[in-house]
Design a protein around this motif. Structure first.
Motif, PDB file in Angstrom:
ATOM      1  N   PHE A 148       0.817  -1.216   0.000  1.00 20.67           N
ATOM      2  CA  PHE A 148       0.000   0.000   0.000  1.00 20.67           C
ATOM      3  C   PHE A 148       0.852   1.268   0.000  1.00 20.67           C
ATOM      4  O   PHE A 148       0.358   2.354   0.273  1.00 20.67           O
ATOM      5  N   LEU A 179      -7.518   4.317  -0.473  1.00 17.67           N
ATOM      6  CA  LEU A 179      -7.415   3.210  -1.431  1.00 17.67           C
ATOM      7  C   LEU A 179      -8.121   3.558  -2.738  1.00 17.67           C
ATOM      8  O   LEU A 179      -7.585   3.335  -3.821  1.00 17.67           O
ATOM      9  N   GLU A 181      -8.736  -0.028  -4.769  1.00 15.68           N
ATOM     10  CA  GLU A 181      -9.908  -0.541  -4.052  1.00 15.68           C
ATOM     11  C   GLU A 181     -10.041  -2.063  -4.098  1.00 15.68           C
ATOM     12  O   GLU A 181     -10.686  -2.650  -3.233  1.00 15.68           O
TER      13      GLU A 181
END
Length: 139
Positions: free
Chosen positions: A16, A85, A91
């Motif tokens: 991430f 996100l 997502e």
């Protein structure tokens, strides 16, 4: 919670990195927040209820690898996590990583049959508020 025992670290923070830069005050681990959102979905919890379970539930503390006295986080952190996100086009990242880990363990098969519940509901759909149904900042 067998998730941590069976699958180890599901979501590495590096996955991430583009959405969560290292600048500024250190925040909660994106990998841990990803696991919280998966468990939140599995248990049908609001953001407020999920934050409460992280704060007081030994099962979630264990699954997240937290100390028993860890203070947890404010419920708004989950909404902010999901927003980031989406803003970075990530997502589906959590689901993709989860499915990969489950396939690697032989818990799901590629191109397997999927069963869904098609039971109709007489109730109209409920509109969820952005903060996950919290009535105050301090859930």
């Amino acid at each position: 919670m067998r998730v941590r025992d069976e699958l180890g670290e599901l979501f590495a923070d590096a996955e991430f990195a583009e959405a969560f830069e290292a600048r500024g005050r250190p925040g909660w681990s994106p990998g841990r927040l990803a696991l919280v959102t998966v468990l939140q979905f599995a248990e049908n919890l609001t953001d407020c209820a999920a934050a409460h379970r992280v704060r007081y539930g030994m099962d979630l503390k264990y699954a997240l690898g937290l100390e028993l006295d860890d203070p947890g986080f404010d419920a708004s952190v989950l909404s902010e996590f999901r927003t980031r996100l989406v803003e970075h086009g990530m997502e589906e990242k959590v689901l993709d990583l989860l499915l990969t880990a489950l396939k690697d363990q032989g818990l799901v098969k590629a191109k397997g049959k999927q069963r869904t519940d098609s039971t109709s509901s007489a109730q109209p759909p409920v509109r969820l508020r952005r903060a996950g149904g919290c009535r105050s900042q301090n859930c």
